[in-house]
Enzyme design. Structure first.
Site, PDB file in Angstrom:
ATOM      1  N   ARG A  15       0.852  -1.199   0.000  1.00 30.17           N
ATOM      2  CA  ARG A  15       0.000   0.000   0.000  1.00 30.17           C
ATOM      3  C   ARG A  15       0.880   1.239   0.000  1.00 30.17           C
ATOM      4  NH1 ARG A  15      -3.421  -0.199   4.968  1.00 30.17           N
ATOM      5  NH2 ARG A  15      -4.647  -1.695   3.768  1.00 30.17           N
TER       6      ARG A  15
ATOM      7  N   ARG B  53      -1.372   6.864   9.420  1.00 31.65           N
ATOM      8  CA  ARG B  53      -1.592   6.315   8.086  1.00 31.65           C
ATOM      9  C   ARG B  53      -1.670   7.447   7.057  1.00 31.65           C
ATOM     10  NH1 ARG B  53      -3.771   1.014   8.450  1.00 31.65           N
ATOM     11  NH2 ARG B  53      -2.804   0.001  10.247  1.00 31.65           N
TER      12      ARG B  53
ATOM     13  N   LYS C  28      -3.154   1.979  14.923  1.00 34.60           N
ATOM     14  CA  LYS C  28      -3.127   2.891  13.777  1.00 34.60           C
ATOM     15  C   LYS C  28      -3.767   4.227  14.148  1.00 34.60           C
ATOM     16  CE  LYS C  28      -7.260   0.552  12.013  1.00 34.60           C
ATOM     17  NZ  LYS C  28      -7.779  -0.289  10.932  1.00 34.60           N
TER      18      LYS C  28
ATOM     19  N   LYS D  30      -5.250   7.913  12.232  1.00 32.72           N
ATOM     20  CA  LYS D  30      -5.687   8.412  10.924  1.00 32.72           C
ATOM     21  C   LYS D  30      -6.036   9.891  10.988  1.00 32.72           C
ATOM     22  CE  LYS D  30      -7.418   3.896   9.446  1.00 32.72           C
ATOM     23  NZ  LYS D  30      -8.568   3.102   8.971  1.00 32.72           N
TER      24      LYS D  30
ATOM     25  N   CYS E 173     -14.997  -3.208   0.520  1.00 33.09           N
ATOM     26  CA  CYS E 173     -13.608  -3.574   0.813  1.00 33.09           C
ATOM     27  C   CYS E 173     -13.207  -4.762  -0.062  1.00 33.09           C
ATOM     28  CB  CYS E 173     -13.460  -3.920   2.287  1.00 33.09           C
ATOM     29  SG  CYS E 173     -14.258  -5.472   2.747  1.00 33.09           S
TER      30      CYS E 173
ATOM     31  N   CYS F 101      -7.909 -10.936   1.835  1.00 32.51           N
ATOM     32  CA  CYS F 101      -7.873 -10.384   3.190  1.00 32.51           C
ATOM     33  C   CYS F 101      -8.016 -11.503   4.218  1.00 32.51           C
ATOM     34  CB  CYS F 101      -8.972  -9.354   3.385  1.00 32.51           C
ATOM     35  SG  CYS F 101      -8.997  -8.674   5.068  1.00 32.51           S
TER      36      CYS F 101
ATOM     37  N   CYS G 237     -16.036  -7.991   6.846  1.00 30.00           N
ATOM     38  CA  CYS G 237     -15.826  -8.209   8.274  1.00 30.00           C
ATOM     39  C   CYS G 237     -16.170  -6.916   8.999  1.00 30.00           C
ATOM     40  CB  CYS G 237     -14.386  -8.652   8.550  1.00 30.00           C
ATOM     41  SG  CYS G 237     -13.197  -7.303   8.667  1.00 30.00           S
TER      42      CYS G 237
ATOM     43  N   CYS H  40     -13.334  -1.159   6.860  1.00 27.56           N
ATOM     44  CA  CYS H  40     -12.441  -0.481   5.920  1.00 27.56           C
ATOM     45  C   CYS H  40     -13.177   0.383   4.900  1.00 27.56           C
ATOM     46  CB  CYS H  40     -11.559  -1.512   5.209  1.00 27.56           C
ATOM     47  SG  CYS H  40     -10.363  -2.304   6.294  1.00 27.56           S
TER      48      CYS H  40
END
Length: 637
Positions: A76, A145, A230, A232, A452, A458, A497, A501
């Site tokens: 990514r 991120r 993470k 953001k 996603c 994934c 899930c 995302c």
């Protein structure tokens, strides 16, 4: 002056905290294991590799009991505001064919992902990206991120220029400073990078936040443990919610005076989407307004917020480690007090803002300097070639011929800009020839949808998302047409899930994977993504999609207020009323043989041809298919 010496890690921490501490600032075990003749990394290697922008995955479609998994890697990019220069895009295009699975994917955080890379090709792939002025450092892992910003490249609207500038600066401020990234991937070669803003360099290297006793720490912002989870950020302008401002840990909103001069920033903090099924202590949360900061102090304030989360975020239970849980557990007032204590001064009052609107910037636009920009939809962000749909070929030809910079949008589309008006017709002709729909041809439900990647790559996916959302959207459109709501549209987001995302918890209709072919149903988010949706149904099997949604749409048609959108309607009437109506609703009968539950799979190429034909005829795809099959069977009979 920001005051925050890095506190030692708490006594009780997760295993991953030890892996980070022992990594020698993200060097090991990645450097060692990269040299080993294996197809995959150890668990510790996998965790540190994330900080370098890569996830180890396997193709779950290819799993065979007793055989090694089909290991591959996703890369990514880190590209603030979604910016991709033409030379970098052409490098990514070539790498996707040489080492990847022949596709790129535009993400919901405005970056590109590459899939299908083998361990033996990781170093060559990353080296080419770095040498083309790209980077993957910090695109994943427990740190800041990719920083988001509106993708509109306006040159004559100062607030947009500031948003892009400060997205770059905040990204630079919070980029890891370890030399490990360049040591591993380009053997310590000095990378050619754009010059950083001197104010950013000074803010990062300031004594505040440094480990006591270290004259020049390797990581002046993060320390050896980096962040608990993470983090953001986004920078946007008043009224422009293309970035899903309320889902970020920190969102800065540009505030200018009447002359367009930057004054400072409104600050939102504490948003986050990730949650876990059947774990009520985990939840999606929208950010709170925390105050206003003058432009001269913005970097110190961002550091103060980062330091507060760095030092007080949960480092034992990773499910509780995001900043949203710190704010929830402390309360907003205590969080602001702690940030102000670190910041060294009180925050100013949050300034009034106009109503937020969602923009996707599809179509042709003036960018304010005599040139044009063009936004076009890429369904689910997947850049590939399949039959008459040739997205990858189109972008390659345009970049080779016209050398245009681009910005990836937060809704997984692409904006090309700095277009000479004399080139407009030629560029549009390339897109038309390659089957890319014009703005007016895109079904609004498709336009507002996101999904996603989910299966097969994934590792967290419970069920499908990207591969099946075209069928789901077609079924929703057919149902709306059946109920006399042919022109209705709303925000639909789907994930495989609960990690969120594609930000499904902000959607008017969110589908969140909970079991094979089954999804939680979330309703009531706002059209402009300023209100959280709520759980309407714990588990919906796809076979029951129509019978579950039909009563909701019928009630919406019957009882909506003038101009009311579906998400606003669900929020206004409440779930008790929705369920009560659904219990007594008698489905409208379709013409023909009753409810359509049987489904037949078709290739992507035929699907796209079918979709275009249906739009041209003003019919649903289901109607076109049934008519064609009936005619064919009648002729054969």
């Amino acid at each position: 002056m920001v005051q925050s010496p890095i506190k030692p890690a708490p006594e009780k921490v997760s295993k991953l905290e030890g892996i980070k501490e022992q990594s020698q600032f993200l060097q090991e075990p990645v450097a060692t294991e990269l040299q080993q003749n294996t197809t995959h990394f150890s668990e510790a290697g996998i965790q540190i590799l994330k900080f370098h922008g890569s996830y180890q995955q396997d193709n779950r479609d290819n799993r065979v009991r007793g055989q090694e998994k089909d290991y591959q890697f996703m890369l990514r990019l880190r590209n603030p505001g979604g910016f991709i220069p033409p030379e970098l895009y052409l490098t990514l295009d070539a790498l996707a064919d040489k080492y990847g699975n022949h596709t790129l994917r535009a993400t919901t955080r405005q970056s590109f992902q590459m899939h299908g890379i083998l361990k033996q090709n990781l170093k060559a792939t990353l080296a080419d990206i770095i040498h083309s002025m790209g980077s993957t450092l910090g695109a994943c892992g427990d740190l800041n991120r990719n920083v988001m910003a509106p993708p509109a490249p306006y040159k004559n609207r100062p607030e947009y220029v500031y948003a892009r500038e400060y997205a770059d600066n905040i990204a630079d401020l919070l980029t890891p400073q370890t030399p490990a990234y360049y040591d591993i991937w380009i053997d310590g070669e000095k990378a050619v990078t754009a010059a950083e803003n001197p104010e950013v360099v000074a803010a990062r290297q300031g004594k505040a936040g440094q480990v006591e006793g270290q004259v020049k720490p390797v990581e002046p912002i993060y320390g050896a443990f980096y962040m608990p989870r993470k983090f953001k950020c986004a920078v946007t302008v008043p009224g422009d919610n293309s970035v899903d401002a309320y889902t970020q840990d920190v969102t800065l909103v540009v505030i200018t005076d009447e002359q367009g001069e930057l004054q400072g920033f409104n600050v939102l903090a504490g948003g986050g989407m990730g949650r876990t099924h059947r774990k009520e202590e985990t939840f999606a949360r929208i950010a709170d307004p925390v105050g206003y900061v003058d432009k001269a102090d913005v970097y110190d304030l961002v550091k103060a917020i980062v330091f507060t989360q760095r030092d007080y975020g949960d480092r034992y239970n990773r499910r509780q480690a995001r900043m949203k849980y710190l704010i929830h557990n402390w309360g907003l007032e205590k969080f602001i007090r702690k940030v102000e204590e670190t910041f060294g001064k009180p925050l100013q009052p949050f300034k009034e803002l106009p109503e937020w609107k969602f923009y996707d910037y599809l179509g042709w636009h003036e960018q304010g300097d005599g040139k044009l920009f063009l936004g076009f939809q890429i369904q689910n962000g997947r850049v590939y070639d399949n039959g008459k749909l040739q997205v990858k070929a189109a972008l390659k030809e345009i970049e080779q011929r016209f050398q245009l910079p681009m910005r990836i949008t937060p809704s997984q589309s692409i904006v090309l800009y700095d277009i000479d008006p004399a080139d407009k017709a030629e560029i549009q002709a390339v897109l038309d020839r390659c089957g890319i729909l014009r703005e007016e041809q895109v079904d609004p439900i498709d336009r507002l949808s996101m999904a996603c990647p989910a299966l097969p790559t994934c590792g967290l996916a419970i069920t499908e998302s990207e591969r099946i959302i075209p069928d789901v959207l077609d079924r929703v459109r057919s149902l709306l047409t059946k109920l006399g709501l042919k022109d209705e549209h709303f925000v639909i987001r789907m994930t495989g899930c609960p990690n969120g995302c594609a930000r499904p918890y902000m959607a008017e209709l969110g589908l969140v994977g909970s079991a094979v072919d089954s999804y939680q149903v979330w309703l009531g988010g706002s059209p402009n993504q300023t209100r959280l949706a709520r759980t309407y149904l714990e588990r919906l099997h796809l076979d029951h999609l129509e019978q579950t949604l039909e009563p909701l749409f019928a009630y919406f048609k019957r009882s909506r207020q003038a101009g009311e959108r579906f998400g606003d309607f669900c929020d206004r009437v409440g779930f008790d009323a929705l369920r009560q109506f659904a219990e007594t609703y008698k489905p409208a009968k379709l013409k023909g043989s009753g409810r359509r539950r049987n489904r037949v799979g078709i290739s992507d190429a035929v699907f796209n041809q079918l979709k275009s034909a249906a739009q041209a005829q003003g019919k649903t795809m289901t109607d076109v298919v049934e008519a064609a099959i009936a005619a064919h069977l009648g002729q054969d009979g």
